[in-house]
Design an enzyme around this catalytic site. Structure first.
Site, mmCIF file in Angstrom:
data_model
loop_
_atom_site.group_PDB
_atom_site.id
_atom_site.type_symbol
_atom_site.label_atom_id
_atom_site.label_comp_id
_atom_site.label_asym_id
_atom_site.label_seq_id
_atom_site.Cartn_x
_atom_site.Cartn_y
_atom_site.Cartn_z
ATOM 1 N N HIS A 226 2.601 0.714 -2.869
ATOM 2 C CA HIS A 226 2.008 0.605 -1.567
ATOM 3 C C HIS A 226 2.616 -0.044 -0.381
ATOM 4 O O HIS A 226 2.771 -1.254 -0.485
ATOM 5 C CB HIS A 226 0.688 -0.377 -1.800
ATOM 6 C CG HIS A 226 -0.412 0.333 -2.837
ATOM 7 N ND1 HIS A 226 -1.352 1.088 -2.130
ATOM 8 C CD2 HIS A 226 -0.608 0.273 -4.087
ATOM 9 C CE1 HIS A 226 -2.202 1.724 -3.212
ATOM 10 N NE2 HIS A 226 -1.540 1.000 -4.542
ATOM 11 N N CYS B 44 0.999 6.754 -3.453
ATOM 12 C CA CYS B 44 0.279 6.000 -4.478
ATOM 13 C C CYS B 44 -0.249 7.318 -5.202
ATOM 14 O O CYS B 44 0.359 7.994 -5.588
ATOM 15 C CB CYS B 44 -0.983 5.299 -4.152
ATOM 16 S SG CYS B 44 -1.573 4.419 -5.605
ATOM 17 N N GLU C 139 2.036 -0.477 2.707
ATOM 18 C CA GLU C 139 1.167 -1.071 3.346
ATOM 19 C C GLU C 139 0.707 -2.402 2.864
ATOM 20 O O GLU C 139 0.543 -3.272 3.563
ATOM 21 C CB GLU C 139 -0.316 -0.417 3.882
ATOM 22 C CG GLU C 139 -1.247 -0.379 2.631
ATOM 23 C CD GLU C 139 -1.107 0.382 1.457
ATOM 24 O OE1 GLU C 139 -1.945 0.475 0.559
ATOM 25 O OE2 GLU C 139 -0.017 1.037 1.340
#
Length: 204
Positions: A186, A80, A188
Site C-alpha cells: 500500500h 494491492c 498510500e
C-alpha cells in the site's frame, strides 16, 4: 492527469489526498468518459479477488480500460488486489483476471511452513528492487513498504519482476510489463517510500 479508477473497490480518496500533497493532478474516474482524460491510470483494490473482478465488470469500465491500456498504451498501476487483478487468475477465486501480465495469484497458506506465519501478511516489510527501474528512481537501498495480504502475484516471466519481498518465501511485490505496472503493498500507507513511488509512476 492521473485517473483513479473508481469501481467501488479500494480507497480512492486516500490516493487523491496523497497526490494533492505531492502537487500532482489526479481525479476520480467512474465513467468511461472520465477515463479518456487520463495520462496515467491507477487500479486500486481491496478484499477478495472475485468480488473485485465482478465489481469491475459491472462498472462498465472494462471495455474502455482494455482500449486505453492495450491499444493506446496508457500507463496503468494496479495496487494491492488491483495488482492481483492483472494476472490471469487467482487461487482465491474462480473468475479470470485481466491477463495484462502473465502470472497467477497464489496463497501464502499453500507454502511449506506457512503454519508458522501469522496470516495475513500485515505490516512493514523490506522490499528488494531493481535499482535501474524508473519506479524506484531516487530510492534508498533499504526501502520499506506497508503490506496487508494473504495472496501474492507469481509472475510467469522473471523479466517482469521489478521487486520482491520475503514472507516465508520470496514473492513478487512489484511487476512491470510494457505500460502495465503492479505493486502489492500500500503506497498510500507507506509514508515517504510510498509517496516517492507514486511520484515516480506519475513521471513515467
Amino acid at each position: 492527469m492521473i485517473a483513479l479508477i473508481d469501481y467501488g473497490v479500494g480507497n480512492v480518496q486516500a490516493f487523491l489526498n496523497m497526490f494533492k500533497r505531492l502537487g500532482i493532478d489526479a481525479c476520480r474516474a467512474s465513467t468511461s468518459e472520465a477515463l479518456q482524460q487520463a495520462s496515467h491510470l491507477i487500479l486500486p483494490g481491496v478484499g477478495a479477488f472475485d468480488h473485485a473482478m465482478t465489481q469491475l465488470q459491472q462498472s462498465g469500465l472494462r471495455p474502455a480500460l482494455d482500449t486505453l491500456v492495450l491499444e493506446q498504451k496508457i500507463p496503468v498501476l494496479g495496487i494491492c488486489v488491483g495488482m492481483q487483478m492483472l494476472a490471469s487468475g487467482s487461487d482465491e477465486g474462480q473468475l479470470p483476471g485481466l491477463g495484462w501480465i502473465p502470472g497467477r495469484v497464489k496463497a501464502f497458506a499453500q507454502q511449506p511452513d506457512s503454519h508458522k506465519l501469522p496470516m495475513p501478511h500485515m505490516g512493514w516489510n523490506d522490499v528488494k528492487f531493481r535499482a535501474e527501474h524508473p519506479l524506484f528512481r531516487d530510492f534508498e537501498a533499504e526501502s520499506r513498504f506497508y503490506f496487508l495480504h494473504s495472496y501474492y502475484f507469481d509472475a510467469v516471466d522473471e523479466a517482469d519482476v521489478v521487486a520482491t519481498a520475503e514472507y516465508g518465501v520470496d514473492f513478487d511485490c512489484v511487476v512491470s510489463r510494457g505500460n502495465v505496472y503492479g505493486i502489492q503493498c500500500h503506497p498510500e500507507k507507506s509514508h515517504r517510500f510510498g509517496a516517492q513511488f507514486l511520484k515516480n509512476f506519475a513521471e513515467l
